[in-house]
Design a protein around this motif. Sequence first.
Motif, PDB file in Angstrom:
ATOM      1  N   SER A 171       0.792  -1.050  -0.271  1.00  0.00           N
ATOM      2  CA  SER A 171       0.097   0.101   0.066  1.00  0.00           C
ATOM      3  C   SER A 171       0.947   1.398   0.065  1.00  0.00           C
ATOM      4  O   SER A 171       2.071   1.181   0.913  1.00  0.00           O
ATOM      5  CB  SER A 171      -0.963  -0.112   1.299  1.00  0.00           C
ATOM      6  OG  SER A 171      -1.943  -0.647   1.025  1.00  0.00           O
TER       7      SER A 171
ATOM      8  N   GLY B 147       3.717  -7.533   5.812  1.00  0.00           N
ATOM      9  CA  GLY B 147       3.676  -6.969   4.651  1.00  0.00           C
ATOM     10  C   GLY B 147       4.230  -7.505   3.512  1.00  0.00           C
ATOM     11  O   GLY B 147       4.909  -8.682   3.485  1.00  0.00           O
TER      12      GLY B 147
ATOM     13  N   ALA C 254       7.245  -6.572   2.304  1.00  0.00           N
ATOM     14  CA  ALA C 254       8.579  -6.352   2.113  1.00  0.00           C
ATOM     15  C   ALA C 254       9.370  -6.217   0.905  1.00  0.00           C
ATOM     16  O   ALA C 254      10.227  -7.078   0.564  1.00  0.00           O
ATOM     17  CB  ALA C 254       9.314  -7.762   3.210  1.00  0.00           C
TER      18      ALA C 254
ATOM     19  N   TYR D  20      17.106 -15.906   7.564  1.00  0.00           N
ATOM     20  CA  TYR D  20      17.976 -14.892   8.094  1.00  0.00           C
ATOM     21  C   TYR D  20      17.704 -14.169   9.682  1.00  0.00           C
ATOM     22  O   TYR D  20      18.599 -13.845  10.411  1.00  0.00           O
ATOM     23  CB  TYR D  20      18.314 -13.657   7.316  1.00  0.00           C
ATOM     24  CG  TYR D  20      17.253 -12.841   7.138  1.00  0.00           C
ATOM     25  CD1 TYR D  20      15.947 -12.930   6.594  1.00  0.00           C
ATOM     26  CD2 TYR D  20      17.362 -11.537   7.891  1.00  0.00           C
ATOM     27  CE1 TYR D  20      14.901 -12.029   6.586  1.00  0.00           C
ATOM     28  CE2 TYR D  20      16.370 -10.805   8.190  1.00  0.00           C
ATOM     29  CZ  TYR D  20      15.227 -10.813   7.265  1.00  0.00           C
ATOM     30  OH  TYR D  20      14.064 -10.023   7.448  1.00  0.00           O
TER      31      TYR D  20
HETATM   32  P1  NAI Z   1       6.721  -5.428   6.041  1.00  0.00           P
HETATM   33  O1  NAI Z   1       6.031  -6.430   6.990  1.00  0.00           O
HETATM   34  O2  NAI Z   1       6.448  -5.719   4.568  1.00  0.00           O
HETATM   35  O3  NAI Z   1       8.054  -5.520   6.191  1.00  0.00           O
HETATM   36  C1  NAI Z   1       8.983  -5.186   7.296  1.00  0.00           C
HETATM   37  C2  NAI Z   1      10.146  -5.733   7.401  1.00  0.00           C
HETATM   38  O4  NAI Z   1       9.986  -6.913   8.193  1.00  0.00           O
HETATM   39  C3  NAI Z   1      10.917  -6.211   6.317  1.00  0.00           C
HETATM   40  O5  NAI Z   1      11.824  -5.342   5.562  1.00  0.00           O
HETATM   41  C4  NAI Z   1      11.679  -7.308   6.713  1.00  0.00           C
HETATM   42  O6  NAI Z   1      12.848  -6.907   7.357  1.00  0.00           O
HETATM   43  C5  NAI Z   1      10.993  -7.837   7.865  1.00  0.00           C
HETATM   44  N1  NAI Z   1      10.078  -8.886   7.441  1.00  0.00           N
HETATM   45  C6  NAI Z   1       8.618  -8.865   6.995  1.00  0.00           C
HETATM   46  N2  NAI Z   1       8.172 -10.203   6.518  1.00  0.00           N
HETATM   47  C7  NAI Z   1       9.340 -11.236   6.939  1.00  0.00           C
HETATM   48  C8  NAI Z   1       9.363 -12.416   6.741  1.00  0.00           C
HETATM   49  N3  NAI Z   1       8.252 -13.338   6.279  1.00  0.00           N
HETATM   50  N4  NAI Z   1      10.474 -12.867   7.032  1.00  0.00           N
HETATM   51  C9  NAI Z   1      11.533 -12.227   7.547  1.00  0.00           C
HETATM   52  N5  NAI Z   1      11.528 -10.963   7.413  1.00  0.00           N
HETATM   53  C10 NAI Z   1      10.211 -10.285   7.363  1.00  0.00           C
HETATM   54  O7  NAI Z   1       6.388  -3.855   6.472  1.00  0.00           O
HETATM   55  P2  NAI Z   1       6.591  -2.718   5.780  1.00  0.00           P
HETATM   56  O8  NAI Z   1       8.028  -2.716   5.281  1.00  0.00           O
HETATM   57  O9  NAI Z   1       6.199  -1.517   6.775  1.00  0.00           O
HETATM   58  O10 NAI Z   1       5.726  -2.401   4.529  1.00  0.00           O
HETATM   59  C11 NAI Z   1       5.955  -2.887   3.111  1.00  0.00           C
HETATM   60  C12 NAI Z   1       4.529  -2.972   2.232  1.00  0.00           C
HETATM   61  O11 NAI Z   1       3.589  -3.791   2.984  1.00  0.00           O
HETATM   62  C13 NAI Z   1       3.811  -1.517   2.471  1.00  0.00           C
HETATM   63  O12 NAI Z   1       3.485  -1.196   1.348  1.00  0.00           O
HETATM   64  C14 NAI Z   1       2.881  -1.754   3.646  1.00  0.00           C
HETATM   65  O13 NAI Z   1       1.725  -1.017   3.182  1.00  0.00           O
HETATM   66  C15 NAI Z   1       2.374  -3.251   3.047  1.00  0.00           C
HETATM   67  N6  NAI Z   1       1.748  -3.925   4.420  1.00  0.00           N
HETATM   68  C16 NAI Z   1       0.857  -4.941   4.020  1.00  0.00           C
HETATM   69  C17 NAI Z   1       0.478  -5.693   4.951  1.00  0.00           C
HETATM   70  C18 NAI Z   1      -0.562  -6.760   4.459  1.00  0.00           C
HETATM   71  O14 NAI Z   1      -0.574  -7.148   3.191  1.00  0.00           O
HETATM   72  N7  NAI Z   1      -1.396  -7.482   5.412  1.00  0.00           N
HETATM   73  C19 NAI Z   1       0.696  -5.498   6.394  1.00  0.00           C
HETATM   74  C20 NAI Z   1       1.875  -4.540   6.559  1.00  0.00           C
HETATM   75  C21 NAI Z   1       2.346  -3.790   5.699  1.00  0.00           C
END
Ligand code: NAI
Length: 392
Positions: free
Chosen positions: A71, A308, A310, A362
């Motif tokens: 998003s 999300g 990532a 990792y």
């Molecule tokens: P994110 O959850 O995508 O990632 C944050 C960090 O957490 C990553 O850079 C990574 O270091 C770690 N991470 C996440 N998932 C992981 C996994 N399975 N294994 C290992 N490390 C992991 O959150 P971020 O970066 O704030 O948001 C990225 C995008 O995702 C944005 O566009 C946001 O809007 C969206 N988002 C979507 C969600 C959903 O689909 N329910 C929930 C949260 C964010």
Amino acid sequence: MRTIVALPGDGIGKVVLPESIRLLEAAGFKANYVWGDIGWDFWCKEGNALPKRTIDLIAEHKIALFGAITSKPNDEAKKELDPALQDKGFVYFSPIVGLRQHFNLDICIRPCISFKGNPLNFIRKNIDGTYDEPLVNTVIFRQNTEGLYAGVEWTNPSQQVRDALETHPKMKFFKDVPSNEMAVSTRIITNKAAERIIRAAFEHAKIFGYKNVTVCEKPNVLRETSGMMLKLAKEISKEYTGIALWDTNIDAQMMWLTKNPEDYGVIVAENMFGDIISDGFAGLVGGLGFACSANIGETVAVFEPTHGSAPKYEKLNPSIVNPIAMFMSAVMMLEHLGENDIASKIKSAIAQVVEEGKVRTYDMMKIRGGSEAIKNGAASTQQLTDAVIAKL
Ligand code: NAI
Ligand code: MG
């Protein structure tokens, strides 16, 4: 045969969802998968991140496994929209929030349960310098559709809204603030939704043998909304002998969860508070790589990891992200479908892999993510899946 709607979405959702299906198949779960379009690509190409054909698929099959979506803020979303669609009035909305609203997926379940031997588990230092590692076994029930996240809010509220607000005596503190210097959010909680989430929490406690249900709110300040949750919980708890009703304030709960997290069984809260507590507890059991969830309505259920898309790891090949959050979301789906044997088989295979510690992504290695992670000894997403499959 059962049909599952598979919604990979964006970024790492496109990696972890197919891996979870590979695991489900290896574990002997028989189903057809139909793939649904959702996410950023569809916003850019069609001006809709949640196309109607996807909603129709979910309405037909009732059960969906969802990866993750990207998003972005409104102005960025507009810029990435196909030039042919620009200025045609398309407005971006989060498709997962859209799904929750469309199908009234009002019950969100977020289990935060430690795996033995997970190097990311919470540890606590004792007075004599020793450490203990309390195993956390908490399930958060978050009201998913109302409360502070319901979206009933205004910047520069109209006079009509303003007039309605002025009927409340406490508005006198704001009476001299011009509307254009004001933003207002509401926290609406209805009896029906509050009762459904509280009852679901107690039912879960009863079925899975938890000894307490904690209502985590702030009724001393949010007298009306949190007050309603607590009052209903007190009434409903009378039907569940042997399960204690505790109540904590959200702020205090965030402190206690790092002192005595093992004491909490089921926790129930409004949307935003549930969001906050579930992230807090997820941090104690390994963080985003382990945090799974279910969104359950009266007819449809959608299972997803809480992380999300990532984007920073999206392009890495092989992928390095931890698929366990997605696997555990698939396990929740199996339990919802009554496939308890396959669910336990998968859970125990994951538990063995984590405890043995030979194959770790990792995050479990506590090293930096990125292209060097594999060189530095981390397993790839696929290798972790293979290791779990080998233990089935
Ligand atoms: P994110 O959850 O995508 O990632 C944050 C960090 O957490 C990553 O850079 C990574 O270091 C770690 N991470 C996440 N998932 C992981 C996994 N399975 N294994 C290992 N490390 C992991 O959150 P971020 O970066 O704030 O948001 C990225 C995008 O995702 C944005 O566009 C946001 O809007 C969206 N988002 C979507 C969600 C959903 O689909 N329910 C929930 C949260 C964010
Ligand atoms: Mg959150």
